[in-house]
Write a protein that holds these residues in place. Structure first.
Motif, PDB file in Angstrom:
ATOM      1  N   PRO A 464     110.067-114.750  13.900  1.00 55.49           N
ATOM      2  CA  PRO A 464     108.833-114.143  13.386  1.00 55.49           C
ATOM      3  C   PRO A 464     108.656-114.258  11.887  1.00 55.49           C
ATOM      4  N   GLN A 465     109.724-114.605  11.146  1.00 51.21           N
ATOM      5  CA  GLN A 465     109.613-114.678   9.689  1.00 51.21           C
ATOM      6  C   GLN A 465     108.601-115.723   9.234  1.00 51.21           C
ATOM      7  N   TYR A 466     108.301-116.690  10.095  1.00 51.11           N
ATOM      8  CA  TYR A 466     107.347-117.727   9.701  1.00 51.11           C
ATOM      9  C   TYR A 466     105.912-117.209   9.669  1.00 51.11           C
ATOM     10  N   LEU A 467     105.653-116.089  10.330  1.00 49.54           N
ATOM     11  CA  LEU A 467     104.290-115.561  10.339  1.00 49.54           C
ATOM     12  C   LEU A 467     103.829-115.129   8.951  1.00 49.54           C
ATOM     13  N   GLN A 468     104.775-114.793   8.076  1.00 47.64           N
ATOM     14  CA  GLN A 468     104.406-114.357   6.732  1.00 47.64           C
ATOM     15  C   GLN A 468     103.703-115.461   5.943  1.00 47.64           C
ATOM     16  N   HIS A 469     103.879-116.698   6.358  1.00 47.93           N
ATOM     17  CA  HIS A 469     103.263-117.822   5.647  1.00 47.93           C
ATOM     18  C   HIS A 469     101.827-118.093   6.092  1.00 47.93           C
ATOM     19  N   LEU A 470     101.379-117.483   7.191  1.00 44.53           N
ATOM     20  CA  LEU A 470     100.069-117.834   7.752  1.00 44.53           C
ATOM     21  C   LEU A 470      98.910-117.603   6.791  1.00 44.53           C
ATOM     22  N   PRO A 471      98.857-116.479   6.042  1.00 45.89           N
ATOM     23  CA  PRO A 471      97.725-116.319   5.110  1.00 45.89           C
ATOM     24  C   PRO A 471      97.629-117.449   4.094  1.00 45.89           C
ATOM     25  N   ARG A 472      98.762-117.907   3.607  1.00 49.91           N
ATOM     26  CA  ARG A 472      98.763-119.020   2.646  1.00 49.91           C
ATOM     27  C   ARG A 472      98.210-120.283   3.288  1.00 49.91           C
ATOM     28  N   ILE A 473      98.650-120.573   4.525  1.00 51.26           N
ATOM     29  CA  ILE A 473      98.220-121.807   5.183  1.00 51.26           C
ATOM     30  C   ILE A 473      96.726-121.747   5.501  1.00 51.26           C
ATOM     31  N   ARG A 474      96.231-120.576   5.903  1.00 49.32           N
ATOM     32  CA  ARG A 474      94.792-120.444   6.128  1.00 49.32           C
ATOM     33  C   ARG A 474      94.006-120.688   4.842  1.00 49.32           C
ATOM     34  N   ASP A 475      94.538-120.185   3.728  1.00 48.58           N
ATOM     35  CA  ASP A 475      93.873-120.411   2.442  1.00 48.58           C
ATOM     36  C   ASP A 475      93.844-121.897   2.111  1.00 48.58           C
ATOM     37  N   TYR A 476      94.977-122.572   2.303  1.00 51.57           N
ATOM     38  CA  TYR A 476      95.024-124.017   2.052  1.00 51.57           C
ATOM     39  C   TYR A 476      94.022-124.748   2.940  1.00 51.57           C
ATOM     40  N   LEU A 477      93.963-124.369   4.205  1.00 51.91           N
ATOM     41  CA  LEU A 477      93.045-125.026   5.131  1.00 51.91           C
ATOM     42  C   LEU A 477      91.596-124.821   4.687  1.00 51.91           C
ATOM     43  N   GLY A 478      91.294-123.613   4.224  1.00 52.19           N
ATOM     44  CA  GLY A 478      89.948-123.356   3.714  1.00 52.19           C
ATOM     45  C   GLY A 478      89.624-124.213   2.505  1.00 52.19           C
ATOM     46  N   ARG A 479      90.588-124.402   1.619  1.00 53.12           N
ATOM     47  CA  ARG A 479      90.366-125.271   0.451  1.00 53.12           C
ATOM     48  C   ARG A 479      90.037-126.692   0.898  1.00 53.12           C
ATOM     49  N   ALA A 480      90.819-127.197   1.860  1.00 54.80           N
ATOM     50  CA  ALA A 480      90.619-128.569   2.311  1.00 54.80           C
ATOM     51  C   ALA A 480      89.256-128.740   2.972  1.00 54.80           C
ATOM     52  N   LEU A 481      88.880-127.779   3.811  1.00 56.47           N
ATOM     53  CA  LEU A 481      87.617-127.893   4.541  1.00 56.47           C
ATOM     54  C   LEU A 481      86.401-127.741   3.642  1.00 56.47           C
ATOM     55  N   ALA A 482      86.598-127.324   2.404  1.00 52.07           N
ATOM     56  CA  ALA A 482      85.474-127.184   1.472  1.00 52.07           C
ATOM     57  C   ALA A 482      84.916-128.527   1.022  1.00 52.07           C
ATOM     58  N   HIS A 483      85.641-129.622   1.255  1.00 54.52           N
ATOM     59  CA  HIS A 483      85.142-130.933   0.850  1.00 54.52           C
ATOM     60  C   HIS A 483      83.875-131.262   1.641  1.00 54.52           C
ATOM     61  N   PRO A 484      82.839-131.790   0.981  1.00 56.95           N
ATOM     62  CA  PRO A 484      81.571-132.076   1.670  1.00 56.95           C
ATOM     63  C   PRO A 484      81.718-132.973   2.889  1.00 56.95           C
ATOM     64  N   ALA A 485      82.674-133.891   2.857  1.00 53.82           N
ATOM     65  CA  ALA A 485      82.848-134.810   3.980  1.00 53.82           C
ATOM     66  C   ALA A 485      83.328-134.100   5.238  1.00 53.82           C
ATOM     67  N   LEU A 486      83.823-132.867   5.096  1.00 52.66           N
ATOM     68  CA  LEU A 486      84.358-132.132   6.236  1.00 52.66           C
ATOM     69  C   LEU A 486      83.449-130.985   6.663  1.00 52.66           C
ATOM     70  N   ALA A 487      82.185-131.054   6.291  1.00 51.44           N
ATOM     71  CA  ALA A 487      81.259-129.960   6.593  1.00 51.44           C
ATOM     72  C   ALA A 487      81.157-129.690   8.094  1.00 51.44           C
TER      73      ALA A 487
END
Length: 503
Positions: A464-487
Protein backbone atom coordinates in the motif's frame (compact mmCIF):
# COMPACT_ATOMS: atom_id res chain seq x y z
CA UNK A 1 3.66 -34.43 -1.69
CA UNK A 2 6.62 -32.22 -2.56
CA UNK A 3 9.95 -34.01 -2.51
CA UNK A 4 12.59 -32.41 -0.33
CA UNK A 5 15.83 -31.38 -1.96
CA UNK A 6 19.23 -31.08 -0.36
CA UNK A 7 22.74 -29.84 -0.94
CA UNK A 8 25.98 -30.32 0.96
CA UNK A 9 29.00 -28.18 1.75
CA UNK A 10 32.23 -28.76 3.62
CA UNK A 11 33.23 -25.94 5.95
CA UNK A 12 36.89 -26.14 6.96
CA UNK A 13 36.71 -23.68 9.87
CA UNK A 14 34.65 -21.12 11.77
CA UNK A 15 35.40 -18.42 9.17
CA UNK A 16 33.73 -20.53 6.49
CA UNK A 17 30.83 -21.27 8.84
CA UNK A 18 30.33 -17.55 9.50
CA UNK A 19 30.46 -16.92 5.74
CA UNK A 20 27.72 -19.51 5.21
CA UNK A 21 25.61 -17.62 7.75
CA UNK A 22 26.11 -14.49 5.63
CA UNK A 23 25.11 -16.34 2.47
CA UNK A 24 21.97 -17.65 4.16
CA UNK A 25 21.06 -14.19 5.50
CA UNK A 26 21.09 -12.68 2.03
CA UNK A 27 18.55 -15.24 0.82
CA UNK A 28 15.99 -14.89 3.60
CA UNK A 29 12.57 -13.26 3.68
CA UNK A 30 9.99 -12.74 6.41
CA UNK A 31 8.31 -16.02 7.33
CA UNK A 32 11.37 -18.22 6.77
CA UNK A 33 12.21 -20.75 9.47
CA UNK A 34 15.67 -22.35 9.70
CA UNK A 35 16.09 -25.46 11.84
CA UNK A 36 19.67 -25.89 13.07
CA UNK A 37 20.55 -29.51 13.84
CA UNK A 38 23.81 -30.73 15.31
CA UNK A 39 25.59 -31.93 18.42
CA UNK A 40 27.13 -29.60 20.96
CA UNK A 41 30.08 -27.83 19.35
CA UNK A 42 28.96 -28.65 15.80
CA UNK A 43 28.83 -24.95 14.90
CA UNK A 44 25.14 -24.05 15.23
CA UNK A 45 25.81 -20.93 17.28
CA UNK A 46 28.68 -19.83 15.02
CA UNK A 47 26.39 -20.16 12.01
CA UNK A 48 23.55 -18.31 13.73
CA UNK A 49 25.88 -15.53 14.84
CA UNK A 50 27.19 -15.04 11.31
CA UNK A 51 23.66 -14.92 9.95
CA UNK A 52 22.40 -12.43 12.54
CA UNK A 53 25.41 -10.16 12.12
CA UNK A 54 24.91 -10.18 8.36
CA UNK A 55 21.27 -9.15 8.78
CA UNK A 56 22.37 -6.41 11.17
CA UNK A 57 25.04 -5.24 8.73
CA UNK A 58 27.57 -5.27 11.58
CA UNK A 59 30.26 -7.99 11.88
CA UNK A 60 30.76 -7.03 15.54
CA UNK A 61 27.06 -7.02 16.51
CA UNK A 62 26.58 -8.60 19.96
CA UNK A 63 24.82 -11.96 19.65
CA UNK A 64 24.36 -13.61 23.05
CA UNK A 65 23.34 -17.25 23.28
CA UNK A 66 19.60 -17.77 23.90
CA UNK A 67 20.25 -20.95 25.90
CA UNK A 68 18.75 -19.58 29.12
CA UNK A 69 16.29 -17.03 27.71
CA UNK A 70 15.07 -19.54 25.07
CA UNK A 71 14.60 -16.74 22.54
CA UNK A 72 16.62 -13.68 21.59
CA UNK A 73 15.17 -11.18 19.12
CA UNK A 74 17.05 -8.65 16.98
CA UNK A 75 15.58 -5.49 15.48
CA UNK A 76 17.49 -5.79 12.21
CA UNK A 77 16.14 -4.55 8.83
CA UNK A 78 14.70 -8.05 8.47
CA UNK A 79 13.87 -8.96 12.09
CA UNK A 80 15.37 -12.24 13.28
CA UNK A 81 14.38 -14.33 16.29
CA UNK A 82 16.89 -16.87 17.60
CA UNK A 83 15.29 -19.75 19.51
CA UNK A 84 17.18 -22.35 21.56
CA UNK A 85 14.75 -25.10 22.56
CA UNK A 86 17.25 -27.26 24.47
CA UNK A 87 15.61 -26.35 27.79
CA UNK A 88 12.04 -26.37 26.46
CA UNK A 89 9.80 -28.31 28.84
CA UNK A 90 6.92 -28.79 26.42
CA UNK A 91 6.10 -27.85 22.83
CA UNK A 92 3.19 -25.86 24.25
CA UNK A 93 5.72 -23.35 25.57
CA UNK A 94 6.38 -22.20 22.00
CA UNK A 95 3.15 -20.19 22.08
CA UNK A 96 4.34 -18.39 25.22
CA UNK A 97 7.62 -17.62 23.48
CA UNK A 98 5.74 -15.92 20.63
CA UNK A 99 6.89 -18.35 17.95
CA UNK A 100 3.98 -17.68 15.55
CA UNK A 101 4.35 -13.92 15.95
CA UNK A 102 8.08 -14.22 15.30
CA UNK A 103 7.46 -15.99 12.01
CA UNK A 104 4.92 -13.37 11.02
CA UNK A 105 7.32 -10.50 11.60
CA UNK A 106 10.62 -11.90 10.40
CA UNK A 107 12.91 -14.92 10.35
CA UNK A 108 13.17 -17.65 12.98
CA UNK A 109 16.37 -19.58 13.71
CA UNK A 110 15.70 -22.65 15.82
CA UNK A 111 18.38 -24.65 17.61
CA UNK A 112 17.35 -28.08 18.95
CA UNK A 113 14.13 -28.06 16.87
CA UNK A 114 13.51 -31.74 17.64
CA UNK A 115 12.22 -30.64 21.06
CA UNK A 116 9.10 -29.33 19.26
CA UNK A 117 9.32 -31.10 15.92
CA UNK A 118 5.59 -31.28 15.28
CA UNK A 119 5.24 -27.52 15.78
CA UNK A 120 7.78 -26.62 13.11
CA UNK A 121 6.31 -25.44 9.76
CA UNK A 122 6.48 -27.92 6.91
CA UNK A 123 8.24 -25.26 4.84
CA UNK A 124 11.14 -25.00 7.30
CA UNK A 125 14.69 -25.28 5.99
CA UNK A 126 16.73 -27.86 7.89
CA UNK A 127 20.45 -27.22 8.29
CA UNK A 128 22.34 -30.17 9.73
CA UNK A 129 25.94 -29.69 10.92
CA UNK A 130 28.21 -32.68 11.57
CA UNK A 131 31.86 -32.85 12.59
CA UNK A 132 34.19 -33.93 9.77
CA UNK A 133 37.90 -33.89 10.46
CA UNK A 134 38.99 -30.41 11.50
CA UNK A 135 35.87 -28.90 9.94
CA UNK A 136 32.21 -29.69 9.56
CA UNK A 137 29.84 -31.03 6.92
CA UNK A 138 26.64 -29.08 6.35
CA UNK A 139 23.53 -30.55 4.73
CA UNK A 140 20.74 -28.14 3.79
CA UNK A 141 17.35 -29.73 3.13
CA UNK A 142 14.04 -28.14 2.21
CA UNK A 143 11.33 -27.51 -0.33
CA UNK A 144 9.83 -24.55 -2.11
CA UNK A 145 11.02 -21.01 -2.53
CA UNK A 146 13.13 -20.80 0.63
CA UNK A 147 15.33 -23.64 -0.57
CA UNK A 148 15.48 -22.10 -4.05
CA UNK A 149 16.62 -18.74 -2.67
CA UNK A 150 19.28 -20.33 -0.48
CA UNK A 151 20.55 -22.50 -3.31
CA UNK A 152 20.85 -19.43 -5.53
CA UNK A 153 22.71 -17.50 -2.83
CA UNK A 154 25.21 -20.34 -2.50
CA UNK A 155 25.58 -20.39 -6.29
CA UNK A 156 26.41 -16.68 -6.10
CA UNK A 157 29.20 -17.52 -3.63
CA UNK A 158 30.49 -20.08 -6.13
CA UNK A 159 30.45 -17.40 -8.81
CA UNK A 160 32.43 -15.04 -6.56
CA UNK A 161 34.95 -17.78 -5.87
CA UNK A 162 35.43 -18.35 -9.59
CA UNK A 163 36.11 -14.60 -9.94
CA UNK A 164 38.72 -14.61 -7.15
CA UNK A 165 36.32 -13.00 -4.67
CA UNK A 166 35.26 -16.12 -2.80
CA UNK A 167 36.25 -14.73 0.61
CA UNK A 168 34.60 -11.35 0.11
CA UNK A 169 31.96 -10.03 2.48
CA UNK A 170 28.50 -9.69 0.97
CA UNK A 171 25.93 -7.14 2.08
CA UNK A 172 22.51 -6.10 0.84
CA UNK A 173 22.76 -3.06 -1.41
CA UNK A 174 19.51 -2.37 -3.20
CA UNK A 175 16.67 -4.14 -4.90
CA UNK A 176 14.18 -2.95 -7.46
CA UNK A 177 10.65 -3.67 -8.46
CA UNK A 178 11.69 -6.72 -10.45
CA UNK A 179 13.25 -9.98 -9.31
CA UNK A 180 16.71 -8.42 -9.63
CA UNK A 181 18.70 -7.69 -6.48
CA UNK A 182 22.08 -6.14 -5.82
CA UNK A 183 24.73 -6.64 -3.16
CA UNK A 184 28.03 -5.00 -2.34
CA UNK A 185 31.04 -7.27 -2.05
CA UNK A 186 34.14 -6.11 -0.22
CA UNK A 187 37.56 -7.47 0.62
CA UNK A 188 40.76 -6.03 2.00
CA UNK A 189 42.69 -3.54 -0.16
CA UNK A 190 40.19 -3.68 -3.01
CA UNK A 191 37.50 -1.28 -4.08
CA UNK A 192 34.00 -2.63 -3.39
CA UNK A 193 32.12 -4.18 -6.28
CA UNK A 194 28.43 -4.77 -6.94
CA UNK A 195 27.04 -8.28 -7.34
CA UNK A 196 23.91 -8.40 -9.50
CA UNK A 197 21.51 -11.29 -9.07
CA UNK A 198 19.30 -11.30 -12.15
CA UNK A 199 17.38 -14.57 -12.57
CA UNK A 200 15.67 -15.22 -15.86
CA UNK A 201 12.31 -13.50 -16.01
CA UNK A 202 9.35 -15.72 -15.19
CA UNK A 203 6.70 -14.98 -17.79
CA UNK A 204 3.19 -14.68 -16.43
CA UNK A 205 -0.03 -16.02 -17.91
CA UNK A 206 -1.21 -14.98 -21.38
CA UNK A 207 -3.11 -11.68 -21.35
CA UNK A 208 -3.52 -10.89 -25.05
CA UNK A 209 -3.19 -12.89 -28.27
CA UNK A 210 -1.75 -15.80 -26.29
CA UNK A 211 1.17 -13.71 -25.02
CA UNK A 212 2.08 -12.71 -21.46
CA UNK A 213 2.36 -9.04 -20.48
CA UNK A 214 6.17 -9.07 -20.27
CA UNK A 215 6.49 -10.36 -23.82
CA UNK A 216 4.15 -7.72 -25.25
CA UNK A 217 5.81 -4.92 -23.24
CA UNK A 218 9.27 -6.23 -24.21
CA UNK A 219 10.57 -6.56 -20.67
CA UNK A 220 14.13 -7.94 -20.59
CA UNK A 221 14.04 -11.68 -20.00
CA UNK A 222 17.65 -12.32 -19.06
CA UNK A 223 20.83 -10.59 -17.95
CA UNK A 224 22.07 -10.71 -21.56
CA UNK A 225 20.09 -7.52 -22.16
CA UNK A 226 21.91 -5.64 -19.39
CA UNK A 227 25.32 -6.77 -20.61
CA UNK A 228 24.69 -5.92 -24.25
CA UNK A 229 23.32 -2.46 -23.49
CA UNK A 230 25.96 -1.77 -20.84
CA UNK A 231 28.77 -2.45 -23.28
CA UNK A 232 27.14 -0.31 -25.98
CA UNK A 233 26.53 2.63 -23.63
CA UNK A 234 30.09 2.48 -22.31
CA UNK A 235 31.45 2.54 -25.86
CA UNK A 236 29.18 5.52 -26.55
CA UNK A 237 30.61 7.63 -23.72
CA UNK A 238 28.02 6.95 -20.99
CA UNK A 239 29.23 6.19 -17.46
CA UNK A 240 27.77 2.78 -16.69
CA UNK A 241 29.12 0.01 -14.43
CA UNK A 242 32.12 -1.79 -15.87
CA UNK A 243 31.58 -5.55 -16.03
CA UNK A 244 34.25 -7.39 -14.04
CA UNK A 245 32.84 -10.88 -14.54
CA UNK A 246 29.65 -12.44 -15.86
CA UNK A 247 27.72 -15.70 -15.82
CA UNK A 248 25.02 -15.23 -18.42
CA UNK A 249 23.48 -18.67 -17.93
CA UNK A 250 22.83 -18.18 -14.21
CA UNK A 251 22.26 -14.42 -14.34
CA UNK A 252 25.16 -13.24 -12.18
CA UNK A 253 27.26 -10.15 -12.84
CA UNK A 254 30.15 -8.65 -10.87
CA UNK A 255 30.13 -4.93 -11.58
CA UNK A 256 32.09 -1.79 -10.94
CA UNK A 257 30.65 0.23 -8.05
CA UNK A 258 29.85 3.71 -9.37
CA UNK A 259 29.43 5.18 -5.88
CA UNK A 260 26.55 6.24 -3.69
CA UNK A 261 26.24 9.93 -4.55
CA UNK A 262 22.60 10.95 -4.25
CA UNK A 263 21.02 12.58 -7.28
CA UNK A 264 18.53 14.35 -4.98
CA UNK A 265 19.21 16.74 -2.11
CA UNK A 266 19.43 15.45 1.51
CA UNK A 267 15.67 15.94 1.91
CA UNK A 268 14.87 13.97 -1.24
CA UNK A 269 14.02 17.01 -3.35
CA UNK A 270 15.14 17.59 -6.95
CA UNK A 271 18.14 19.80 -7.66
CA UNK A 272 17.51 21.80 -10.83
CA UNK A 273 21.14 21.80 -12.00
CA UNK A 274 21.42 18.02 -11.71
CA UNK A 275 18.19 17.42 -13.59
CA UNK A 276 19.44 19.73 -16.32
CA UNK A 277 22.74 17.83 -16.47
CA UNK A 278 20.85 14.54 -16.73
CA UNK A 279 18.75 16.01 -19.54
CA UNK A 280 21.90 17.04 -21.41
CA UNK A 281 23.24 13.50 -21.10
CA UNK A 282 19.99 12.20 -22.54
CA UNK A 283 20.34 14.62 -25.44
CA UNK A 284 23.78 13.17 -26.17
CA UNK A 285 22.43 9.60 -26.04
CA UNK A 286 19.42 10.42 -28.21
CA UNK A 287 21.56 12.19 -30.74
CA UNK A 288 23.53 9.02 -31.50
CA UNK A 289 22.67 6.08 -33.73
CA UNK A 290 22.53 2.81 -31.80
CA UNK A 291 22.53 -0.66 -33.29
CA UNK A 292 19.66 -2.89 -32.28
CA UNK A 293 21.94 -5.96 -32.21
CA UNK A 294 24.31 -5.72 -29.25
CA UNK A 295 26.93 -8.33 -28.39
CA UNK A 296 26.93 -9.50 -24.76
CA UNK A 297 29.54 -12.24 -25.27
CA UNK A 298 31.10 -13.98 -28.27
CA UNK A 299 28.19 -15.45 -30.17
CA UNK A 300 25.59 -14.04 -27.73
CA UNK A 301 23.60 -11.09 -29.09
CA UNK A 302 20.88 -9.01 -27.49
CA UNK A 303 18.28 -7.75 -29.93
CA UNK A 304 16.92 -4.43 -28.65
CA UNK A 305 13.13 -4.63 -29.08
CA UNK A 306 10.98 -1.86 -30.56
CA UNK A 307 8.75 0.34 -28.40
CA UNK A 308 5.93 -0.54 -30.76
CA UNK A 309 2.19 0.14 -30.71
CA UNK A 310 1.42 -3.09 -28.84
CA UNK A 311 3.92 -2.24 -26.09
CA UNK A 312 2.64 1.32 -25.78
CA UNK A 313 -0.97 0.13 -25.54
CA UNK A 314 -0.44 -2.75 -23.10
CA UNK A 315 1.20 -0.26 -20.74
CA UNK A 316 -1.58 2.33 -20.81
CA UNK A 317 -4.09 -0.50 -20.35
CA UNK A 318 -2.82 -0.82 -16.79
CA UNK A 319 -4.82 2.31 -15.93
CA UNK A 320 -8.04 0.72 -17.17
CA UNK A 321 -7.27 -2.67 -15.66
CA UNK A 322 -6.36 -1.44 -12.16
CA UNK A 323 -6.92 2.27 -11.57
CA UNK A 324 -10.43 2.49 -13.01
CA UNK A 325 -11.86 -0.28 -10.79
CA UNK A 326 -10.24 1.34 -7.76
CA UNK A 327 -11.81 4.73 -8.54
CA UNK A 328 -15.24 3.60 -9.70
CA UNK A 329 -15.68 0.44 -7.66
CA UNK A 330 -16.56 -1.51 -10.81
CA UNK A 331 -14.66 -3.11 -13.70
CA UNK A 332 -14.36 -1.04 -16.87
CA UNK A 333 -17.14 -1.46 -19.40
CA UNK A 334 -16.42 -2.64 -22.91
CA UNK A 335 -17.47 0.80 -24.15
CA UNK A 336 -14.95 2.51 -21.89
CA UNK A 337 -12.17 0.18 -22.94
CA UNK A 338 -12.98 0.56 -26.65
CA UNK A 339 -13.16 4.35 -26.38
CA UNK A 340 -9.90 4.40 -24.43
CA UNK A 341 -8.13 2.35 -27.10
CA UNK A 342 -9.51 4.51 -29.88
CA UNK A 343 -8.36 7.72 -28.16
CA UNK A 344 -4.88 6.37 -27.53
CA UNK A 345 -4.50 4.89 -31.01
CA UNK A 346 -5.21 8.33 -32.47
CA UNK A 347 -2.57 9.87 -30.20
CA UNK A 348 0.02 7.19 -30.89
CA UNK A 349 -0.52 7.76 -34.62
CA UNK A 350 0.92 11.26 -34.18
CA UNK A 351 4.29 9.82 -33.15
CA UNK A 352 4.72 8.47 -36.68
CA UNK A 353 8.19 7.04 -36.02
CA UNK A 354 9.63 10.52 -35.53
CA UNK A 355 12.58 11.18 -33.22
CA UNK A 356 13.07 7.51 -32.50
CA UNK A 357 16.21 6.17 -30.87
CA UNK A 358 17.47 4.27 -27.84
CA UNK A 359 14.99 4.66 -24.96
CA UNK A 360 16.56 3.68 -21.62
CA UNK A 361 13.05 3.40 -20.17
CA UNK A 362 13.89 3.78 -16.45
CA UNK A 363 15.80 7.05 -16.56
CA UNK A 364 14.90 8.72 -13.26
CA UNK A 365 16.41 9.59 -9.90
CA UNK A 366 16.67 6.08 -8.34
CA UNK A 367 18.85 4.99 -11.25
CA UNK A 368 21.17 8.00 -11.50
CA UNK A 369 24.26 8.40 -9.32
CA UNK A 370 25.62 11.91 -8.90
CA UNK A 371 29.43 12.14 -8.94
CA UNK A 372 30.14 15.79 -8.29
CA UNK A 373 33.90 15.39 -8.31
CA UNK A 374 33.85 14.61 -12.04
CA UNK A 375 33.30 16.69 -15.13
CA UNK A 376 30.71 16.78 -17.89
CA UNK A 377 28.57 13.74 -18.55
CA UNK A 378 30.84 11.63 -16.33
CA UNK A 379 29.17 13.27 -13.33
CA UNK A 380 26.20 10.99 -13.95
CA UNK A 381 26.43 7.25 -13.38
CA UNK A 382 23.56 5.29 -14.96
CA UNK A 383 22.74 1.90 -13.47
CA UNK A 384 19.40 0.59 -14.80
CA UNK A 385 18.79 0.20 -18.52
CA UNK A 386 18.27 -3.49 -19.31
CA UNK A 387 14.70 -2.84 -20.49
CA UNK A 388 15.83 -0.33 -23.13
CA UNK A 389 13.90 -0.21 -26.41
CA UNK A 390 14.10 1.53 -29.75
CA UNK A 391 11.25 4.04 -29.73
CA UNK A 392 10.15 7.62 -29.06
CA UNK A 393 13.05 9.20 -27.18
CA UNK A 394 10.74 11.73 -25.53
CA UNK A 395 9.73 8.93 -23.14
CA UNK A 396 13.08 9.20 -21.32
CA UNK A 397 12.76 12.96 -20.95
CA UNK A 398 9.29 12.49 -19.44
CA UNK A 399 10.64 9.79 -17.11
CA UNK A 400 13.24 12.24 -15.82
CA UNK A 401 11.30 15.51 -15.75
CA UNK A 402 8.18 13.90 -14.21
CA UNK A 403 10.08 11.69 -11.78
CA UNK A 404 7.55 9.18 -10.41
CA UNK A 405 8.98 9.07 -6.88
CA UNK A 406 9.93 12.74 -6.53
CA UNK A 407 7.71 15.80 -6.66
CA UNK A 408 9.27 17.85 -9.46
CA UNK A 409 7.90 21.43 -9.43
CA UNK A 410 6.73 22.75 -12.77
CA UNK A 411 9.63 25.21 -13.03
CA UNK A 412 12.21 22.40 -12.63
CA UNK A 413 10.28 20.25 -15.10
CA UNK A 414 10.36 23.11 -17.64
CA UNK A 415 14.04 23.76 -16.96
CA UNK A 416 14.85 20.08 -17.46
CA UNK A 417 13.00 19.90 -20.77
CA UNK A 418 14.50 23.21 -21.91
CA UNK A 419 18.01 21.95 -21.12
CA UNK A 420 17.36 18.88 -23.27
CA UNK A 421 15.97 20.98 -26.13
CA UNK A 422 18.90 23.40 -26.00
CA UNK A 423 21.40 20.53 -26.11
CA UNK A 424 19.63 18.94 -29.09
CA UNK A 425 19.60 22.27 -30.94
CA UNK A 426 23.30 22.77 -30.21
CA UNK A 427 24.10 19.33 -31.66
CA UNK A 428 22.41 20.00 -35.01
CA UNK A 429 19.03 20.07 -36.72
CA UNK A 430 16.18 19.45 -34.27
CA UNK A 431 12.40 19.85 -34.61
CA UNK A 432 11.46 21.34 -31.26
CA UNK A 433 7.71 21.52 -31.83
CA UNK A 434 7.62 17.88 -32.89
CA UNK A 435 9.58 16.91 -29.78
CA UNK A 436 7.37 18.87 -27.38
CA UNK A 437 4.27 17.17 -28.76
CA UNK A 438 5.95 13.78 -28.44
CA UNK A 439 7.00 14.70 -24.88
CA UNK A 440 3.38 15.40 -23.92
CA UNK A 441 2.22 12.13 -25.50
CA UNK A 442 4.87 10.01 -23.79
CA UNK A 443 4.42 11.79 -20.45
CA UNK A 444 0.69 11.02 -20.60
CA UNK A 445 1.42 7.43 -21.62
CA UNK A 446 3.96 6.88 -18.86
CA UNK A 447 1.90 8.45 -16.07
CA UNK A 448 -1.24 6.57 -17.11
CA UNK A 449 0.77 3.37 -16.87
CA UNK A 450 2.18 4.28 -13.46
CA UNK A 451 -1.26 5.04 -11.99
CA UNK A 452 -2.20 1.48 -12.89
CA UNK A 453 1.03 -0.03 -11.64
CA UNK A 454 0.89 1.66 -8.25
CA UNK A 455 -2.70 0.51 -7.66
CA UNK A 456 -1.72 -2.99 -8.77
CA UNK A 457 1.15 -3.00 -6.28
CA UNK A 458 -1.40 -2.24 -3.56
CA UNK A 459 -4.25 -4.52 -4.63
CA UNK A 460 -2.35 -7.50 -5.99
CA UNK A 461 1.01 -7.38 -4.23
CA UNK A 462 0.04 -6.01 -0.80
CA UNK A 463 2.24 -2.90 -1.04
CA UNK A 464 0.00 0.00 0.00
CA UNK A 465 2.95 2.40 0.36
CA UNK A 466 2.80 3.06 -3.37
CA UNK A 467 -0.60 4.73 -3.03
CA UNK A 468 1.07 7.78 -1.49
CA UNK A 469 2.51 8.60 -4.91
CA UNK A 470 -0.86 8.74 -6.71
CA UNK A 471 -1.55 12.49 -6.19
CA UNK A 472 1.82 13.32 -7.74
CA UNK A 473 1.21 11.05 -10.73
CA UNK A 474 -2.25 12.52 -11.30
CA UNK A 475 -0.71 15.99 -11.26
CA UNK A 476 1.92 14.92 -13.80
CA UNK A 477 -0.77 13.39 -16.00
CA UNK A 478 -2.75 16.62 -15.86
CA UNK A 479 0.32 18.59 -16.92
CA UNK A 480 0.88 16.31 -19.90
CA UNK A 481 -2.75 16.37 -21.02
CA UNK A 482 -2.69 20.18 -21.05
CA UNK A 483 -0.85 20.11 -24.39
CA UNK A 484 -3.21 21.26 -27.19
CA UNK A 485 -2.49 18.15 -29.24
CA UNK A 486 -4.02 16.03 -26.47
CA UNK A 487 -7.28 17.94 -26.11
CA UNK A 488 -9.46 15.03 -27.23
CA UNK A 489 -7.65 12.59 -24.96
CA UNK A 490 -7.96 15.04 -22.06
CA UNK A 491 -11.71 15.32 -22.66
CA UNK A 492 -12.04 11.54 -22.70
CA UNK A 493 -10.18 11.24 -19.37
CA UNK A 494 -12.39 13.88 -17.75
CA UNK A 495 -15.64 12.47 -19.10
CA UNK A 496 -14.80 8.99 -17.80
CA UNK A 497 -13.46 10.05 -14.38
CA UNK A 498 -9.95 8.83 -15.21
CA UNK A 499 -8.34 11.70 -13.29
CA UNK A 500 -10.39 11.33 -10.14
CA UNK A 501 -8.80 10.63 -6.78
CA UNK A 502 -8.30 7.09 -5.56
CA UNK A 503 -10.92 6.34 -2.91
Amino acid sequence: MTTARSLELFLPDDVATTRLGEDLALALKAGDVLLLDGDLGAGKTTLARGLIRALAGDPAHEVPSPTFTLVQSYDTPLPVHHFDLYRLSSPDELEELGFDEAIGSGVALVEWPQRAADAMPATSLRIALDHEGEGRRVTITGTGTTFDRVARSLAMREFLAACGWGEARRARFVGDASARAYETVTRDRSKPLVLMNSPRLVLGPPVRDGKPYAEIAHTAQSVVAFVGIDRALAAGGVSVPGIVAQDLDRGFLLLEHLGTGAFLDPDGRPIAERYAAAAELLAMIHGKHWNDRLEAAPGVVHHVPPFDRDALMIEVDLLVDWYVPAVTGAPPSDALRDGYHAAWNTVFGRLADKQYGLVLRDYHSPNIIWRGDRQGHDRLGIVDFQDALIGPVAYDVASLAMDARVTVPEDIERGTVDAYVAARHAAGSFDEAEFREAYAIMAAQRNSKILGIFVRLDRRDGKPQYLQHLPRIRDYLGRALAHPALADLRDFYRKNRLLEEFA
